[in-house]
Design an enzyme around this catalytic site. Structure first.
Site, PDB file in Angstrom:
ATOM      1  N   ARG A   1       5.457  -2.269  -1.566  1.00 46.55           N
ATOM      2  CA  ARG A   1       6.772  -1.155  -1.121  1.00 46.55           C
ATOM      3  C   ARG A   1       6.540  -0.725   0.134  1.00 46.55           C
ATOM      4  O   ARG A   1       5.270  -0.771   0.943  1.00 46.55           O
ATOM      5  CB  ARG A   1       6.610   0.106  -2.090  1.00 46.55           C
ATOM      6  CG  ARG A   1       7.228  -0.126  -3.302  1.00 46.55           C
ATOM      7  CD  ARG A   1       7.135   1.286  -3.927  1.00 46.55           C
ATOM      8  NE  ARG A   1       8.377   2.016  -3.580  1.00 46.55           N
ATOM      9  CZ  ARG A   1       8.333   3.309  -3.193  1.00 46.55           C
ATOM     10  NH1 ARG A   1       7.002   3.669  -3.278  1.00 46.55           N
ATOM     11  NH2 ARG A   1       9.379   3.957  -2.834  1.00 46.55           N
TER      12      ARG A   1
ATOM     13  N   ARG B   1      -3.397  15.213  -6.181  1.00 49.61           N
ATOM     14  CA  ARG B   1      -4.073  16.105  -5.459  1.00 49.61           C
ATOM     15  C   ARG B   1      -5.665  16.021  -5.663  1.00 49.61           C
ATOM     16  O   ARG B   1      -6.179  15.773  -6.721  1.00 49.61           O
ATOM     17  CB  ARG B   1      -3.862  17.708  -5.751  1.00 49.61           C
ATOM     18  CG  ARG B   1      -4.301  18.606  -4.549  1.00 49.61           C
ATOM     19  CD  ARG B   1      -3.890  19.926  -4.824  1.00 49.61           C
ATOM     20  NE  ARG B   1      -4.917  20.766  -5.948  1.00 49.61           N
ATOM     21  CZ  ARG B   1      -4.984  21.689  -6.272  1.00 49.61           C
ATOM     22  NH1 ARG B   1      -3.966  22.600  -5.797  1.00 49.61           N
ATOM     23  NH2 ARG B   1      -5.788  22.296  -7.198  1.00 49.61           N
TER      24      ARG B   1
ATOM     25  N   LYS C   1      -5.633   0.752 -10.553  1.00 46.95           N
ATOM     26  CA  LYS C   1      -3.991   0.094 -10.553  1.00 46.95           C
ATOM     27  C   LYS C   1      -4.176  -1.131 -10.880  1.00 46.95           C
ATOM     28  O   LYS C   1      -5.146  -2.060 -10.476  1.00 46.95           O
ATOM     29  CB  LYS C   1      -3.695   0.245  -8.898  1.00 46.95           C
ATOM     30  CG  LYS C   1      -2.151  -0.541  -8.747  1.00 46.95           C
ATOM     31  CD  LYS C   1      -1.779  -0.315  -7.387  1.00 46.95           C
ATOM     32  CE  LYS C   1      -0.352  -1.056  -7.014  1.00 46.95           C
ATOM     33  NZ  LYS C   1       0.046  -0.922  -5.601  1.00 46.95           N
TER      34      LYS C   1
END
Length: 321
Positions: free
Chosen positions: A120, A318, A185
């Site tokens: 992306r 976060r 991932k």
């Protein structure tokens, strides 16, 4: 990869004589030796066993169009045009070229290596040879761009279902298009739109990358994992994974085309890796708690102002949460 035929013969891990390899390949023993050198240059570890021949020490998982096709559901196989390549610039780009050449079937391109793989926002996608799955599938939808809301999430659910059918567990999804395991991932999805061929007809390329055997990726700047490292007790075949994903994506795309995103919202939410966690969105401008997705696939963030939908961009956890 010029040495592929040789590697195919050696992939059983047994010792093969130079003479038997020469006969199988229809070349001289000198040509076999040269192909062994090429294989070593391609990154394979090949042992020369004195007086006996050659033995491949590297585990290989070669792509095979016939094996992939044999595991695709017959009704899906009949409408596909499957291309399996040793190397390509980008599997997404190859699907576009097939459409431009007039393909009327559903084009599917799988490559052993990409020289210009994309993620992306123009990011490079790491595409080492022989280790992962790089697959792109061309899909056509009727109704114009408006009907595509949530498509990348639908594809994420399809890929998760396919991997779970092969034995993977705890597959998570990160909005809008990443596949995760608890250690990091596992893969990603790149959806590219090709515009309206005619009014109300849109072509979409679904590019899917899955880490299968990869063990090193120095340039990747985030935690990642692979199927082989996460589930070492299972034997992972890129051919089986490809077929399972093709079947799942085709079926999901048909459901999506007929009923829209509604059937996929709950399955996506059940895999949401950010649900209930403190997250950043809009480049850090928005902070709150992940609340899942709405009926069109927007991500919802709850803060003091209420529940705010995020329609585009990146969402990150976060730090310290």
């Amino acid at each position: 990869m010029k040495s592929k035929a040789l590697i195919t013969l050696l992939q059983d891990g047994k010792v093969h004589s130079g003479e038997s390899l020469a006969q199988s390949l229809g070349v001289s023993r000198t040509a076999v030796w040269k192909q062994i050198r090429r294989a070593v240059d391609d990154g394979y570890e090949v042992a020369t066993v004195r007086g006996k021949g050659y033995q491949l020490l590297t585990h290989v998982d070669l792509l095979d169009a016939e094996k992939i096709s044999s595991e695709i559901a017959p009704g899906i196989r009949s409408v596909l045009s499957l291309t399996v390549l040793d190397e390509v610039d980008s599997t997404n780009a190859e699907v576009i070229r097939q459409w431009q050449a007039g393909s009327s079937s559903i084009p599917v391109c799988i490559a052993d290596c990409q020289t210009a793989g994309r993620g992306r926002r123009g990011k490079a996608w790491q595409s080492p040879r022989g280790e992962n799955l790089y697959l792109s599938m061309g899909l056509t939808f009727h109704g114009g761009f408006a009907v595509l809301d949530g498509l990348s999430l639908v594809l994420g659910v399809a890929v998760a279902n396919a991997l779970e059918s092969l034995g993977a567990e705890s597959i998570g999804l990160k909005w809008p298009n990443d596949i995760f395991l608890p250690d990091g991932k596992l893969g990603g999805i790149l959806v590219e739109l090709q515009g309206e061929l005619q009014e109300g007809v849109v072509q979409v390329i679904a590019g899917i990358g899955i880490n299968v055997h990869m063990s090193e990726a120095e340039s990747v700047d985030q935690p990642w994992t692979s199927l082989a490292s996460a589930f070492p007790a299972l034997e992972w075949s890129r051919n089986r994974i490809a077929a399972a994903i093709i079947n799942a994506v085709h079926d999901a795309a048909e459901i999506f085309a007929n009923v829209g995103f509604s059937d996929f919202r709950a399955p996506w939410q059940s895999r949401d890796i950010f649900l209930g966690k403190t997250i950043h969105a809009r480049g850090g401008e928005l902070e709150g708690t992940g609340e899942g997705i709405d009926g069109t696939g927007n991500y919802l963030v709850r803060n003091a102002e209420g529940v705010i939908p995020v329609r585009a961009g990146e969402i990150s956890l976060r730090m310290g949460s």
